[in-house]
Design a protein around this motif. Structure first.
Motif, PDB file in Angstrom:
ATOM      1  N   ALA A  65      31.279  15.911 -18.090  1.00  0.00           N
ATOM      2  CA  ALA A  65      30.095  16.755 -17.419  1.00  0.00           C
ATOM      3  C   ALA A  65      30.373  17.005 -16.056  1.00  0.00           C
ATOM      4  O   ALA A  65      30.799  16.024 -15.187  1.00  0.00           O
ATOM      5  N   LEU A  66      29.924  18.037 -15.410  1.00  0.00           N
ATOM      6  CA  LEU A  66      29.796  18.333 -14.154  1.00  0.00           C
ATOM      7  C   LEU A  66      28.850  17.670 -13.250  1.00  0.00           C
ATOM      8  O   LEU A  66      27.728  17.477 -13.801  1.00  0.00           O
ATOM      9  N   PRO A  67      28.871  17.297 -12.089  1.00  0.00           N
ATOM     10  CA  PRO A  67      27.768  16.466 -11.356  1.00  0.00           C
ATOM     11  C   PRO A  67      26.442  17.768 -11.154  1.00  0.00           C
ATOM     12  O   PRO A  67      26.669  18.872 -10.955  1.00  0.00           O
ATOM     13  N   GLN A  68      25.291  17.016 -11.176  1.00  0.00           N
ATOM     14  CA  GLN A  68      24.230  17.799 -10.887  1.00  0.00           C
ATOM     15  C   GLN A  68      23.722  17.140  -9.577  1.00  0.00           C
ATOM     16  O   GLN A  68      22.974  16.214  -9.725  1.00  0.00           O
ATOM     17  N   ASP A  69      23.905  17.775  -8.426  1.00  0.00           N
ATOM     18  CA  ASP A  69      23.523  17.108  -7.238  1.00  0.00           C
ATOM     19  C   ASP A  69      23.386  18.058  -6.247  1.00  0.00           C
ATOM     20  O   ASP A  69      24.220  19.051  -6.253  1.00  0.00           O
ATOM     21  N   GLU A  70      22.351  18.138  -5.430  1.00  0.00           N
ATOM     22  CA  GLU A  70      22.050  19.159  -4.649  1.00  0.00           C
ATOM     23  C   GLU A  70      22.993  19.140  -3.438  1.00  0.00           C
ATOM     24  O   GLU A  70      23.122  20.199  -2.684  1.00  0.00           O
ATOM     25  N   LYS A  71      23.821  18.038  -3.220  1.00  0.00           N
ATOM     26  CA  LYS A  71      24.556  17.743  -2.050  1.00  0.00           C
ATOM     27  C   LYS A  71      25.993  18.502  -2.618  1.00  0.00           C
ATOM     28  O   LYS A  71      27.052  18.687  -1.597  1.00  0.00           O
TER      29      LYS A  71
END
Ligand code: CTP
Ligand code: CA
Length: 226
Positions: A65-71
């Motif tokens: 899974a790809l990261p879900q992060d606003e940064k």
């Protein structure tokens, strides 16, 4: 893992991480790929974001899974050429490049514009491949003094000798050498050795890719402030 919990040591830094495998088209429906899962690159991207960096994750084929992060900004690229273009473009505005992607070494001399069909008389198929450009080398060649370029070296034999050669030929500041003779692909753990331009060699014990990612970024941070 807690002892590695740092403050935001990478605040104000922009870090590009590549992850996964590139795909080189053979024809409209087929491609040449590889076994990279993307786990190491994604772990590095996540760790960098946790340490306060602005992260650009440029990824090819990944099986996790790809990261879900606003940064973390996500950019998908398919071929090595697309990845090169994107990396070059983003690196001009960044501090660090970490090339964890498994970039194809060869691509079709000419991509077929129609699906290659089987012929009744045809028992074999020959594909003519040409070398791809080396992204790490291209970027390292043109980097500014403050910028840092980190490469990986995937080896099945003569780990140190081959990794040292890559360190010098590619002009990376650091090489993370990785023994891929035992199947590391998709594994949570890995064992790496860090090589630096000054000749220092650090062999790390087997650890999770998440811990390796954090330690690598602490290393990169120290490197930038020395
Ligand atoms: N790399 C790259 N562009 C390429 C091939 C590799 O930027 N066209 C980068 C990889 O992302 C990695 C490093 O170079 O950071 C070393 O990759 P590796 O496959 O271990 O080495 P190669 O130089 O491709 O040599 P070989 O595969 O023959 O061992
Ligand atoms: Ca290669």
């Amino acid at each position: 893992e807690n002892f590695l919990q740092q403050e935001e040591i990478l605040k104000d830094k922009t870090i590009i991480v590549t992850a996964g495998g590139t795909e080189e088209a053979i024809d409209p429906v087929r491609f040449i790929g590889n076994r990279s899962s993307g786990k190491m690159g994604i772990s590095i991207a996540q760790a960098a974001a946790e340490m306060g960096a602005k992260v650009k994750l440029i990824y090819g084929n990944v099986t996790v899974a790809l990261p879900q992060d606003e940064k973390i900004e996500l950019y998908h690229t398919a071929s090595s050429e697309e990845m090169l273009t994107k990396v070059k473009h983003e690196f001009a505005k960044s501090d660090v490049l970490i090339m964890a992607a498994a970039v194809a070494d060869w691509k079709m001399a000419k991509v077929a514009d129609h699906k290659l069909k089987k012929q009744a008389y045809q028992a074999t198929l020959k594909l003519t491949l040409v070398k791809t450009k080396d992204i790490l080398r291209e970027v390292a060649k043109h980097k500014n003094p403050g910028q840092l370029v980190v490469g990986f070296a995937a080896e099945t034999n003569d780990l140190l000798k081959n990794a040292e050669k890559k360190l010098h030929e590619k002009g990376a500041d650091l090489i993370v050498a990785n023994d891929v003779s035992q199947n590391v692909f998709g594994n949570d753990n890995d064992k790496v050795t860090i090589l630096k331009q000054d000749g220092t060699i650090d062999e790390w014990p087997e650890m999770s890719k998440k811990v390796i990612a954090k330690k690598l970024l602490i290393y990169v941070n120290n490197f930038m402030h020395k």
